[in-house]
Design a protein around this motif. Structure first.
Motif, PDB file in Angstrom:
ATOM      1  N   LEU A 264       0.826  -1.202   0.000  1.00  0.00           N
ATOM      2  CA  LEU A 264       0.000   0.000   0.000  1.00  0.00           C
ATOM      3  C   LEU A 264       0.864   1.257   0.000  1.00  0.00           C
ATOM      4  CD1 LEU A 264      -2.729   1.337   0.046  1.00  0.00           C
ATOM      5  CD2 LEU A 264      -2.785   1.062   2.554  1.00  0.00           C
ATOM      6  N   THR A 265       1.910   1.265   0.823  1.00  0.00           N
ATOM      7  CA  THR A 265       2.839   2.401   0.834  1.00  0.00           C
ATOM      8  C   THR A 265       3.467   2.594  -0.537  1.00  0.00           C
ATOM      9  OG1 THR A 265       3.357   2.105   3.182  1.00  0.00           O
ATOM     10  CG2 THR A 265       4.957   3.308   1.858  1.00  0.00           C
ATOM     11  N   LEU A 266       3.884   1.498  -1.145  1.00  0.00           N
ATOM     12  CA  LEU A 266       4.506   1.569  -2.462  1.00  0.00           C
ATOM     13  C   LEU A 266       3.525   2.094  -3.500  1.00  0.00           C
ATOM     14  CD1 LEU A 266       6.997   0.976  -4.202  1.00  0.00           C
ATOM     15  CD2 LEU A 266       6.150  -1.373  -4.455  1.00  0.00           C
ATOM     16  N   ALA A 267       2.280   1.621  -3.458  1.00  0.00           N
ATOM     17  CA  ALA A 267       1.281   2.059  -4.430  1.00  0.00           C
ATOM     18  C   ALA A 267       0.993   3.554  -4.296  1.00  0.00           C
ATOM     19  CB  ALA A 267      -0.004   1.258  -4.255  1.00  0.00           C
ATOM     20  N   LEU A 268       0.866   4.028  -3.063  1.00  0.00           N
ATOM     21  CA  LEU A 268       0.611   5.455  -2.855  1.00  0.00           C
ATOM     22  C   LEU A 268       1.799   6.300  -3.324  1.00  0.00           C
ATOM     23  CD1 LEU A 268      -1.107   5.324   0.640  1.00  0.00           C
ATOM     24  CD2 LEU A 268      -2.148   6.133  -1.489  1.00  0.00           C
ATOM     25  N   ALA A 269       2.999   5.824  -3.035  1.00  0.00           N
ATOM     26  CA  ALA A 269       4.188   6.580  -3.443  1.00  0.00           C
ATOM     27  C   ALA A 269       4.325   6.611  -4.960  1.00  0.00           C
ATOM     28  CB  ALA A 269       5.433   5.977  -2.806  1.00  0.00           C
ATOM     29  N   ILE A 270       4.023   5.511  -5.627  1.00  0.00           N
ATOM     30  CA  ILE A 270       4.071   5.506  -7.094  1.00  0.00           C
ATOM     31  C   ILE A 270       3.006   6.435  -7.675  1.00  0.00           C
ATOM     32  CG2 ILE A 270       3.626   4.055  -9.128  1.00  0.00           C
ATOM     33  CD1 ILE A 270       5.083   1.805  -7.742  1.00  0.00           C
ATOM     34  N   GLY A 271       1.931   6.633  -6.912  1.00  0.00           N
ATOM     35  CA  GLY A 271       0.914   7.587  -7.348  1.00  0.00           C
ATOM     36  C   GLY A 271       1.439   9.005  -7.472  1.00  0.00           C
ATOM     37  N   ALA A 272       2.521   9.334  -6.759  1.00  0.00           N
ATOM     38  CA  ALA A 272       3.067  10.693  -6.797  1.00  0.00           C
ATOM     39  C   ALA A 272       3.456  11.122  -8.209  1.00  0.00           C
ATOM     40  CB  ALA A 272       4.248  10.811  -5.832  1.00  0.00           C
ATOM     41  N   PRO A 273       4.355  10.398  -8.892  1.00  0.00           N
ATOM     42  CA  PRO A 273       4.725  10.840 -10.235  1.00  0.00           C
ATOM     43  C   PRO A 273       3.588  10.753 -11.240  1.00  0.00           C
ATOM     44  CG  PRO A 273       5.731   8.710  -9.729  1.00  0.00           C
ATOM     45  CD  PRO A 273       5.160   9.239  -8.455  1.00  0.00           C
ATOM     46  N   TRP A 274       2.713   9.754 -11.090  1.00  0.00           N
ATOM     47  CA  TRP A 274       1.651   9.590 -12.077  1.00  0.00           C
ATOM     48  C   TRP A 274       0.566  10.648 -11.915  1.00  0.00           C
ATOM     49  CZ3 TRP A 274       2.171   6.623 -16.290  1.00  0.00           C
ATOM     50  CH2 TRP A 274       3.270   5.768 -16.288  1.00  0.00           C
ATOM     51  N   ALA A 275       0.218  11.007 -10.698  1.00  0.00           N
ATOM     52  CA  ALA A 275      -0.746  12.094 -10.491  1.00  0.00           C
ATOM     53  C   ALA A 275      -0.157  13.427 -10.953  1.00  0.00           C
ATOM     54  CB  ALA A 275      -1.144  12.164  -9.014  1.00  0.00           C
ATOM     55  N   MET A 276       1.109  13.636 -10.656  1.00  0.00           N
ATOM     56  CA  MET A 276       1.779  14.842 -11.140  1.00  0.00           C
ATOM     57  C   MET A 276       1.797  14.858 -12.670  1.00  0.00           C
ATOM     58  SD  MET A 276       5.685  16.051 -10.324  1.00  0.00           S
ATOM     59  CE  MET A 276       6.486  17.343 -11.267  1.00  0.00           C
ATOM     60  N   GLY A 277       2.024  13.702 -13.267  1.00  0.00           N
ATOM     61  CA  GLY A 277       2.042  13.614 -14.726  1.00  0.00           C
ATOM     62  C   GLY A 277       0.720  14.007 -15.346  1.00  0.00           C
ATOM     63  N   TRP A 278      -0.401  13.637 -14.696  1.00  0.00           N
ATOM     64  CA  TRP A 278      -1.701  14.045 -15.208  1.00  0.00           C
ATOM     65  C   TRP A 278      -1.836  15.567 -15.184  1.00  0.00           C
ATOM     66  CZ3 TRP A 278      -4.606  11.460 -18.256  1.00  0.00           C
ATOM     67  CH2 TRP A 278      -4.664  10.069 -18.188  1.00  0.00           C
ATOM     68  N   HIS A 279      -1.300  16.201 -14.156  1.00  0.00           N
ATOM     69  CA  HIS A 279      -1.355  17.671 -14.104  1.00  0.00           C
ATOM     70  C   HIS A 279      -0.522  18.279 -15.234  1.00  0.00           C
ATOM     71  CE1 HIS A 279      -1.018  21.814 -12.748  1.00  0.00           C
ATOM     72  NE2 HIS A 279      -1.951  21.569 -11.841  1.00  0.00           N
ATOM     73  N   LEU A 280       0.662  17.716 -15.486  1.00  0.00           N
ATOM     74  CA  LEU A 280       1.486  18.216 -16.580  1.00  0.00           C
ATOM     75  C   LEU A 280       0.790  18.009 -17.923  1.00  0.00           C
ATOM     76  CD1 LEU A 280       5.082  17.069 -15.516  1.00  0.00           C
ATOM     77  CD2 LEU A 280       3.844  19.163 -14.923  1.00  0.00           C
ATOM     78  N   ALA A 281       0.077  16.890 -18.069  1.00  0.00           N
ATOM     79  CA  ALA A 281      -0.672  16.652 -19.302  1.00  0.00           C
ATOM     80  C   ALA A 281      -1.793  17.680 -19.458  1.00  0.00           C
ATOM     81  CB  ALA A 281      -1.236  15.240 -19.297  1.00  0.00           C
ATOM     82  N   TRP A 282      -2.429  18.042 -18.339  1.00  0.00           N
ATOM     83  CA  TRP A 282      -3.447  19.104 -18.373  1.00  0.00           C
ATOM     84  C   TRP A 282      -2.828  20.417 -18.872  1.00  0.00           C
ATOM     85  CZ3 TRP A 282      -3.296  23.633 -15.457  1.00  0.00           C
ATOM     86  CH2 TRP A 282      -4.439  24.438 -15.527  1.00  0.00           C
ATOM     87  N   GLN A 283      -1.633  20.745 -18.365  1.00  0.00           N
ATOM     88  CA  GLN A 283      -0.956  21.958 -18.817  1.00  0.00           C
ATOM     89  C   GLN A 283      -0.697  21.910 -20.321  1.00  0.00           C
ATOM     90  OE1 GLN A 283       2.509  23.215 -16.513  1.00  0.00           O
ATOM     91  NE2 GLN A 283       1.810  21.975 -14.798  1.00  0.00           N
ATOM     92  N   LEU A 284      -0.205  20.774 -20.770  1.00  0.00           N
ATOM     93  CA  LEU A 284       0.141  20.632 -22.180  1.00  0.00           C
ATOM     94  C   LEU A 284      -1.093  20.784 -23.067  1.00  0.00           C
ATOM     95  CD1 LEU A 284       2.754  20.148 -23.738  1.00  0.00           C
ATOM     96  CD2 LEU A 284       2.266  17.694 -23.672  1.00  0.00           C
ATOM     97  N   GLY A 285      -2.225  20.280 -22.591  1.00  0.00           N
ATOM     98  CA  GLY A 285      -3.449  20.388 -23.370  1.00  0.00           C
ATOM     99  C   GLY A 285      -3.946  21.810 -23.510  1.00  0.00           C
ATOM    100  N   ARG A 286      -3.573  22.689 -22.606  1.00  0.00           N
ATOM    101  CA  ARG A 286      -4.028  24.081 -22.621  1.00  0.00           C
ATOM    102  C   ARG A 286      -2.960  25.055 -23.094  1.00  0.00           C
ATOM    103  NH1 ARG A 286      -6.708  20.958 -19.851  1.00  0.00           N
ATOM    104  NH2 ARG A 286      -8.889  21.266 -19.242  1.00  0.00           N
TER     105      ARG A 286
END
Length: 320
Positions: A265-287
């Motif tokens: 669970l700790t590992l899954a949450l920590a891996i969520g850090a770069p992937w959630a951040m990546g979605w935000h960067l993708a949002w930026q790129l789309g705009r």
């Protein structure tokens, strides 16, 4: 340059409107706070967030968060404000002639005559020495790393004069805190911190290319370089590549740090850090509209939230 009637005296063109410096700071202090970009806090966030990533990843790997780790977090916050201010002051000293030729920067304190170069140098020394006192509270290897970053800070303002990739030099300087905070917490440098550092450099190239598109016409006229000019119409695919590199390298950092000991669970949450951040960067790129300076500035500033998302996931990972 004539200011609008409702514009505070000496306000810098790209400052956050209604910022505390222009509204609340004593008049004598405003030019110095403007040199430190206290009226534009995004840079402090972008310097601080890699520190917090490094610290939170280190404490997750060790399975504990101590009072000293809390001090590292606070010390990095104070140090980021001071060193970002010192770096910006140095940048304004070295760029004072260039800044006077660029519409967005000619209102800065030195080219606009609010402070002299000697006064700016004195302010640079005061900020640097105060930050050094904080650094001395960290372990020896972290102190050495902190001192080692000074060369990058000194070189960065000159990079745009000799390379199309000044954003790399900014990334090298701005993400150094990932190495420093990891080392301050663990007592030694490790591969997870190195991968986190390189991920941060890719992130910096992403956001600072967006930022540089505001100045590309002036930069081309006065002969300074940037990735915005280098990438041109190919900016979007280039940034997509740096987005992917950021996510993948940060994922490797998390795996190297946590696979040996962390629960799933700790590992899954920590891996969520770069992937959630990546979605935000993708949002930026789309705009992204590289021809709209206001949009570029808005997206650049939104990277505080992108970095905080990663920090939040790493922090929550420690609570399970």
């Amino acid at each position: 340059m004539t200011q609008a009637p409702d514009t505070p005296e000496g306000q810098v063109a790209d400052a956050v409107k209604g910022n505390w410096v222009d509204r609340l700071a004593p008049a004598w202090s405003r030019p110095y706070l403007r040199l430190s970009r206290a009226d534009r806090p995004i840079g402090t966030w972008l310097l601080l967030l890699p520190c917090w990533w490094g610290l939170l990843l280190a404490t997750a790997a060790q399975g504990r968060f101590t009072l000293f780790d809390l001090w590292i977090m606070a010390g990095c916050g104070i140090g980021a404000w001071l060193m970002r201010g010192a770096g910006c002051t140095w940048n304004d000293i070295t760029d004072r002639h260039i800044d006077g030729s660029v519409a967005r920067t000619r209102s800065r304190p030195i080219p606009s005559g609010q402070v002299s170069v000697k006064q700016a140098l004195a302010w640079l020394v005061a900020q640097s020495l105060t930050a050094f006192l904080i650094l001395l509270t960290f372990p020896p290897m972290a102190i050495a790393l902190g001192i080692g970053s000074l060369g990058l800070v000194c070189i960065y303002p000159f990079a745009k004069r000799f390379t199309w990739w000044p954003q790399i030099f900014l990334g090298l300087a701005f993400n150094w805190g990932a190495l420093l905070a990891w080392t301050a917490s663990t007592g030694m440098l490790g591969w997870p911190a190195v991968f986190l550092y390189v991920a941060g450099i890719c992130w910096t190239i992403f956001y600072d290319t967006i930022y540089a598109h505001q100045d590309k016409e002036d930069d081309a006229l006065i002969g300074v370089k940037s990735t915005a000019l280098l990438f041109g119409d190919r900016t979007r695919p280039w940034l997509r590549g740096f987005l992917m590199a950021t996510v993948l390298l940060m994922t490797v950092a998390v795996l190297l740090a946590l696979v040996p000991a962390a629960d799933p669970l700790t590992l899954a949450l920590a891996i969520g850090a770069p992937w959630a951040m990546g979605w935000h960067l993708a949002w930026q790129l789309g705009r992204l509209d590289t021809e709209d300076g206001n949009t570029c500035l808005m997206l650049f500033r939104s990277n505080r939230n992108a970095g905080l998302i990663a920090a939040l996931f790493l922090a929550v990972a420690q609570l399970v």
